[in-house]
Design a protein around this motif. Structure first.
Motif, short mmCIF file in Angstrom:
data_model
loop_
_atom_site.label_atom_id
_atom_site.label_comp_id
_atom_site.label_asym_id
_atom_site.label_seq_id
_atom_site.Cartn_x
_atom_site.Cartn_y
_atom_site.Cartn_z
N ASP A 109 26.77 42.46 -73.54
CA ASP A 109 26.15 41.80 -72.39
C ASP A 109 26.75 40.39 -72.32
OD1 ASP A 109 24.52 41.30 -70.26
OD2 ASP A 109 22.70 40.95 -71.45
N ASP A 112 28.55 36.71 -75.75
CA ASP A 112 27.72 36.34 -76.89
C ASP A 112 26.35 37.01 -76.87
OD1 ASP A 112 26.76 35.00 -74.74
OD2 ASP A 112 26.80 33.01 -75.65
N ALA A 113 26.27 38.22 -76.29
CA ALA A 113 25.00 38.95 -76.27
C ALA A 113 25.27 40.46 -76.22
CB ALA A 113 24.16 38.54 -75.06
N ILE A 139 22.25 35.41 -85.42
CA ILE A 139 22.01 36.24 -84.23
C ILE A 139 20.51 36.32 -84.02
CG2 ILE A 139 22.27 38.53 -83.23
CD1 ILE A 139 24.82 38.81 -84.96
N SER A 142 16.55 37.82 -78.20
CA SER A 142 16.11 37.11 -76.99
C SER A 142 15.04 37.91 -76.24
CB SER A 142 17.30 36.83 -76.08
OG SER A 142 17.91 38.03 -75.68
N SER A 160 17.53 42.71 -76.87
CA SER A 160 18.72 41.94 -76.53
C SER A 160 18.94 40.94 -77.65
CB SER A 160 18.53 41.19 -75.22
OG SER A 160 18.44 42.11 -74.14
N GLU A 162 21.42 37.70 -79.17
CA GLU A 162 22.38 36.65 -78.79
C GLU A 162 22.80 35.89 -80.03
OE1 GLU A 162 20.31 34.12 -76.10
OE2 GLU A 162 20.50 35.52 -74.43
N ARG A 163 24.04 35.41 -80.01
CA ARG A 163 24.52 34.54 -81.08
C ARG A 163 23.86 33.18 -80.92
NH1 ARG A 163 28.54 35.82 -84.76
NH2 ARG A 163 29.84 37.31 -83.70
N ASN A 164 23.28 32.68 -82.00
CA ASN A 164 22.59 31.38 -82.00
C ASN A 164 23.61 30.27 -81.83
OD1 ASN A 164 20.84 29.29 -82.35
ND2 ASN A 164 20.52 29.63 -84.51
N SER A 166 25.54 29.48 -79.36
CA SER A 166 26.74 29.72 -78.56
C SER A 166 26.58 29.18 -77.19
CB SER A 166 27.04 31.22 -78.46
OG SER A 166 27.34 31.72 -79.75
#
Length: 166
Positions: A109, A112-113, A139, A142, A160, A162-164, A166
């Motif tokens: 997504d 970075d997700a 990570i 979210s 979902s 996400e990279r923290n 980013s």
């Protein structure tokens, strides 16, 4: 009383007076040593020992601080990414957490997700996996949805990640 003592001293022979004076000086010096010098030496030794112990503690704390810094730096590097894509990290760690049979779909997504869908996943393994992703790889979740299944301790999950930072 002082007069009596003076008379007694004067009644002594020269040699006896000398012995009384020498003994008086020795007794005075002994008392001075026992009441002043020895307690001072003991106190100083105790202080030196305390300083030595404090220096050892400081040295240990500095070593521990350096070790903590190294671990934090290593954690930041891991969090910042080891060059592995978010998709790759999620796929690899889900297998390590014994969730690979439950994972039905991992969809990127953006850069970075990712979105993950799991069916009949063990709830406890899922929570441990999500905690490991955040702690070791930076990570974060979210969005997450847990749905109950007919099997005890198992859930369907949509989330979902996400990279923290980013």
């Amino acid at each position: 009383m002082l007069d009596t003592l003076k008379e007694w001293f004067e009644s002594l022979e020269q040699r006896e007076r000398l012995m009384v004076i020498v003994c008086s000086v020795l007794v005075t010096l002994t008392l001075l040593y026992l009441l002043v010098v020895e307690p001072y030496i003991e106190h100083r030794q105790n202080l030196e020992q305390q300083v030595s112990e404090k220096q050892e503690l400081i040295a240990w704390m500095q070593g521990a601080h350096a070790e903590i810094q190294a671990l934090e730096d290593a954690g930041r590097q891991t969090t910042a990414g080891s060059g592995q894509s978010l998709f790759g990290v999620v796929d690899r760690t889900s297998k390590d957490a014994e969730l690979d049979r439950a994972v039905r779909q991992i969809t990127p997504d953006g850069d970075d997700a990712v979105r993950v869908r799991m069916e009949a996943a063990r709830f406890d393994h899922t929570l441990q996996w999500l905690e490991e992703l955040e702690r070791n790889h930076g990570i974060e979740v979210s969005r997450v949805t847990f749905d109950q299944t007919d099997q005890s301790g198992r859930v369907n999950v949509s989330l979902s990640l996400e990279r923290n930072g980013s």
